[in-house]
Design a protein around this motif. Sequence first.
Motif, PDB file in Angstrom:
ATOM      1  N   ASP A 201     -12.946  -5.068  10.014  1.00 53.29           N
ATOM      2  CA  ASP A 201     -13.640  -6.364  10.004  1.00 53.29           C
ATOM      3  C   ASP A 201     -15.065  -6.230   9.465  1.00 53.29           C
ATOM      4  O   ASP A 201     -15.531  -7.073   8.696  1.00 53.29           O
ATOM      5  CB  ASP A 201     -13.677  -6.960  11.414  1.00 53.29           C
ATOM      6  N   VAL A 202     -15.754  -5.168   9.868  1.00 59.47           N
ATOM      7  CA  VAL A 202     -17.125  -4.955   9.395  1.00 59.47           C
ATOM      8  C   VAL A 202     -17.135  -4.753   7.886  1.00 59.47           C
ATOM      9  O   VAL A 202     -17.925  -5.363   7.154  1.00 59.47           O
ATOM     10  CB  VAL A 202     -17.756  -3.742  10.114  1.00 59.47           C
ATOM     11  N   ALA A 203     -16.245  -3.887   7.401  1.00 58.53           N
ATOM     12  CA  ALA A 203     -16.199  -3.621   5.967  1.00 58.53           C
ATOM     13  C   ALA A 203     -15.782  -4.870   5.191  1.00 58.53           C
ATOM     14  O   ALA A 203     -16.377  -5.209   4.161  1.00 58.53           O
ATOM     15  CB  ALA A 203     -15.231  -2.472   5.683  1.00 58.53           C
ATOM     16  N   TYR A 204     -14.775  -5.565   5.689  1.00 55.01           N
ATOM     17  CA  TYR A 204     -14.254  -6.756   5.021  1.00 55.01           C
ATOM     18  C   TYR A 204     -15.335  -7.824   4.913  1.00 55.01           C
ATOM     19  O   TYR A 204     -15.473  -8.499   3.882  1.00 55.01           O
ATOM     20  CB  TYR A 204     -13.047  -7.265   5.792  1.00 55.01           C
ATOM     21  N   ALA A 205     -16.119  -7.972   5.977  1.00 53.25           N
ATOM     22  CA  ALA A 205     -17.188  -8.974   5.972  1.00 53.25           C
ATOM     23  C   ALA A 205     -18.249  -8.676   4.922  1.00 53.25           C
ATOM     24  O   ALA A 205     -18.928  -9.588   4.444  1.00 53.25           O
ATOM     25  CB  ALA A 205     -17.831  -9.054   7.357  1.00 53.25           C
ATOM     26  N   HIS A 206     -18.383  -7.400   4.553  1.00 53.56           N
ATOM     27  CA  HIS A 206     -19.379  -6.998   3.556  1.00 53.56           C
ATOM     28  C   HIS A 206     -18.772  -6.776   2.177  1.00 53.56           C
ATOM     29  O   HIS A 206     -19.457  -6.295   1.267  1.00 53.56           O
ATOM     30  CB  HIS A 206     -20.097  -5.724   4.013  1.00 53.56           C
ATOM     31  N   GLY A 207     -17.505  -7.119   2.014  1.00 52.52           N
ATOM     32  CA  GLY A 207     -16.862  -6.969   0.716  1.00 52.52           C
ATOM     33  C   GLY A 207     -16.584  -5.526   0.329  1.00 52.52           C
ATOM     34  O   GLY A 207     -16.429  -5.223  -0.862  1.00 52.52           O
ATOM     35  N   VAL A 208     -16.525  -4.636   1.310  1.00 48.65           N
ATOM     36  CA  VAL A 208     -16.255  -3.217   1.051  1.00 48.65           C
ATOM     37  C   VAL A 208     -14.766  -2.959   1.255  1.00 48.65           C
ATOM     38  O   VAL A 208     -14.234  -3.229   2.340  1.00 48.65           O
ATOM     39  CB  VAL A 208     -17.084  -2.323   1.994  1.00 48.65           C
ATOM     40  N   PRO A 209     -14.064  -2.444   0.248  1.00 43.50           N
ATOM     41  CA  PRO A 209     -12.615  -2.244   0.382  1.00 43.50           C
ATOM     42  C   PRO A 209     -12.280  -1.150   1.391  1.00 43.50           C
ATOM     43  O   PRO A 209     -13.016  -0.169   1.541  1.00 43.50           O
ATOM     44  CB  PRO A 209     -12.177  -1.843  -1.032  1.00 43.50           C
ATOM     45  N   VAL A 210     -11.169  -1.345   2.079  1.00 50.36           N
ATOM     46  CA  VAL A 210     -10.702  -0.447   3.132  1.00 50.36           C
ATOM     47  C   VAL A 210      -9.325   0.084   2.753  1.00 50.36           C
ATOM     48  O   VAL A 210      -8.552  -0.599   2.070  1.00 50.36           O
ATOM     49  CB  VAL A 210     -10.615  -1.187   4.487  1.00 50.36           C
ATOM     50  N   TRP A 211      -9.023   1.272   3.207  1.00 47.28           N
ATOM     51  CA  TRP A 211      -7.645   1.770   3.121  1.00 47.28           C
ATOM     52  C   TRP A 211      -7.345   2.596   4.359  1.00 47.28           C
ATOM     53  O   TRP A 211      -8.242   3.107   5.025  1.00 47.28           O
ATOM     54  CB  TRP A 211      -7.400   2.559   1.843  1.00 47.28           C
ATOM     55  N   CYS A 212      -6.084   2.689   4.682  1.00 45.96           N
ATOM     56  CA  CYS A 212      -5.642   3.366   5.898  1.00 45.96           C
ATOM     57  C   CYS A 212      -5.276   4.812   5.566  1.00 45.96           C
ATOM     58  O   CYS A 212      -4.370   5.059   4.778  1.00 45.96           O
ATOM     59  CB  CYS A 212      -4.447   2.645   6.515  1.00 45.96           C
ATOM     60  N   GLY A 213      -5.984   5.736   6.184  1.00 46.23           N
ATOM     61  CA  GLY A 213      -5.687   7.149   5.990  1.00 46.23           C
ATOM     62  C   GLY A 213      -4.547   7.594   6.881  1.00 46.23           C
ATOM     63  O   GLY A 213      -4.023   6.831   7.698  1.00 46.23           O
ATOM     64  N   GLY A 214      -4.166   8.850   6.739  1.00 52.59           N
ATOM     65  CA  GLY A 214      -3.069   9.396   7.529  1.00 52.59           C
ATOM     66  C   GLY A 214      -3.458  10.714   8.167  1.00 52.59           C
ATOM     67  O   GLY A 214      -4.342  11.421   7.687  1.00 52.59           O
ATOM     68  N   MET A 215      -2.796  11.033   9.279  1.00 51.09           N
ATOM     69  CA  MET A 215      -3.033  12.293   9.974  1.00 51.09           C
ATOM     70  C   MET A 215      -1.701  12.949  10.319  1.00 51.09           C
ATOM     71  O   MET A 215      -1.452  13.388  11.441  1.00 51.09           O
ATOM     72  CB  MET A 215      -3.890  12.068  11.225  1.00 51.09           C
ATOM     73  N   LEU A 216      -0.807  12.984   9.334  1.00 52.61           N
ATOM     74  CA  LEU A 216       0.513  13.615   9.482  1.00 52.61           C
ATOM     75  C   LEU A 216       1.332  12.972  10.599  1.00 52.61           C
ATOM     76  O   LEU A 216       2.012  13.660  11.369  1.00 52.61           O
ATOM     77  CB  LEU A 216       0.366  15.120   9.721  1.00 52.61           C
ATOM     78  N   GLU A 217       1.285  11.642  10.681  1.00 52.31           N
ATOM     79  CA  GLU A 217       2.027  10.943  11.718  1.00 52.31           C
ATOM     80  C   GLU A 217       3.540  11.028  11.502  1.00 52.31           C
ATOM     81  O   GLU A 217       4.016  11.040  10.365  1.00 52.31           O
ATOM     82  CB  GLU A 217       1.630   9.463  11.754  1.00 52.31           C
ATOM     83  N   THR A 218       4.272  11.049  12.604  1.00 49.82           N
ATOM     84  CA  THR A 218       5.710  10.795  12.542  1.00 49.82           C
ATOM     85  C   THR A 218       5.912   9.296  12.314  1.00 49.82           C
ATOM     86  O   THR A 218       4.946   8.534  12.168  1.00 49.82           O
ATOM     87  CB  THR A 218       6.407  11.212  13.849  1.00 49.82           C
ATOM     88  N   GLY A 219       7.156   8.854  12.317  1.00 53.41           N
ATOM     89  CA  GLY A 219       7.434   7.439  12.125  1.00 53.41           C
ATOM     90  C   GLY A 219       6.791   6.555  13.173  1.00 53.41           C
ATOM     91  O   GLY A 219       6.530   5.365  12.929  1.00 53.41           O
ATOM     92  N   ILE A 220       6.503   7.117  14.348  1.00 55.19           N
ATOM     93  CA  ILE A 220       5.867   6.334  15.411  1.00 55.19           C
ATOM     94  C   ILE A 220       4.463   5.921  14.991  1.00 55.19           C
ATOM     95  O   ILE A 220       4.096   4.735  15.040  1.00 55.19           O
ATOM     96  CB  ILE A 220       5.837   7.152  16.723  1.00 55.19           C
ATOM     97  N   GLY A 221       3.671   6.863  14.548  1.00 60.27           N
ATOM     98  CA  GLY A 221       2.325   6.536  14.081  1.00 60.27           C
ATOM     99  C   GLY A 221       2.332   5.845  12.736  1.00 60.27           C
ATOM    100  O   GLY A 221       1.473   4.998  12.457  1.00 60.27           O
ATOM    101  N   ARG A 222       3.284   6.184  11.896  1.00 56.80           N
ATOM    102  CA  ARG A 222       3.355   5.574  10.562  1.00 56.80           C
ATOM    103  C   ARG A 222       3.622   4.077  10.678  1.00 56.80           C
ATOM    104  O   ARG A 222       3.068   3.274   9.928  1.00 56.80           O
ATOM    105  CB  ARG A 222       4.452   6.254   9.742  1.00 56.80           C
ATOM    106  N   ALA A 223       4.475   3.686  11.631  1.00 61.61           N
ATOM    107  CA  ALA A 223       4.778   2.269  11.822  1.00 61.61           C
ATOM    108  C   ALA A 223       3.513   1.487  12.158  1.00 61.61           C
ATOM    109  O   ALA A 223       3.251   0.415  11.600  1.00 61.61           O
ATOM    110  CB  ALA A 223       5.813   2.106  12.932  1.00 61.61           C
ATOM    111  N   ALA A 224       2.725   2.023  13.073  1.00 59.31           N
ATOM    112  CA  ALA A 224       1.491   1.342  13.463  1.00 59.31           C
ATOM    113  C   ALA A 224       0.473   1.345  12.325  1.00 59.31           C
ATOM    114  O   ALA A 224      -0.246   0.357  12.121  1.00 59.31           O
ATOM    115  CB  ALA A 224       0.909   2.009  14.711  1.00 59.31           C
ATOM    116  N   ASN A 225       0.398   2.431  11.571  1.00 62.39           N
ATOM    117  CA  ASN A 225      -0.525   2.483  10.435  1.00 62.39           C
ATOM    118  C   ASN A 225      -0.180   1.433   9.389  1.00 62.39           C
ATOM    119  O   ASN A 225      -1.071   0.857   8.747  1.00 62.39           O
ATOM    120  CB  ASN A 225      -0.497   3.869   9.789  1.00 62.39           C
ATOM    121  N   LEU A 226       1.094   1.181   9.194  1.00 59.96           N
ATOM    122  CA  LEU A 226       1.504   0.172   8.211  1.00 59.96           C
ATOM    123  C   LEU A 226       1.045  -1.219   8.641  1.00 59.96           C
ATOM    124  O   LEU A 226       0.687  -2.050   7.798  1.00 59.96           O
ATOM    125  CB  LEU A 226       3.016   0.208   8.018  1.00 59.96           C
TER     126      LEU A 226
END
Length: 292
Positions: A201-226
Amino acid sequence: SWSGEQKSSGPALAGVKGHELAKAALETAVLDAELRSYGMSLATYLGAVRERVPAGVSVGIRPSIGELLDDVEGYLADGYVRIKLKIEPGWDLEPVRAVRERFGEAVPLQVDANAAYTLADAEHLRRLDAFGLLLVEEPLAGGDLYGHARLQQRLATPVCLDESLHNARDTASAIALDACRAVNVKPARVGGYLEARRVHDVAYAHGVPVWCGGMLETGIGRAANLALAALPGCTLPGDTSASARYFAEDLTEPFVLTDGHLPVPKGPGIGVHPLPEPLHRFTTSRRALYAT
């Protein structure tokens, strides 16, 4: 309401300093259970605006340029829409140049330095500007917002911060200092998906693009990251690779790349269930926790 629950979630764990990964695991489990009771998906709760998200892939340092090019060629053939190259002193300009020459200017390309450089390397890093990169990620020591701001003044390539940003407050400070022009948010690093949403929200409000990084998640964490990657400010492809990128067998039904994208789970909570048989095989210990 979103705002009420968002504000009430943080204080429960505020007394525990650090331990962000543990906090993220606990918060996500509780949030998943609560959302399942409502029949609401995490994507809906967070405010997702897309049903599928573009997937990028991170390519590590290889023994040779030839092996690197073979890896990149394979990932592009798989359909990944963005390539991230790990770099370090002695492995930076030449691999980036080789990938650009082999695959052209149209391939979205970025680099991740994992804090391998110092401000004394600014002139060297400025040579990356010639390759039209999306960004250079965490080039200097983690937490050095002043140094990154100084470096950004000398680079046309946007600086992206990752490990330096522990929460939304850090993100606001970094943006105010012009220490970063892109943000990599990893929910486990910032203590959970609610703080990750605030970083967004902070980045979006300032027009700064965001992306979601990864930390070798299984499908459990990958689902939430998506679910997080489907938010409106996440305009850059993340490291939400397909399950097969890391695992021969996942703990959930595998996430499969289709036209360079992965689907955002629509079911209640995180939207996936662990598969009982693999979960049993890979479980190393169990512990029961009781509330007082």
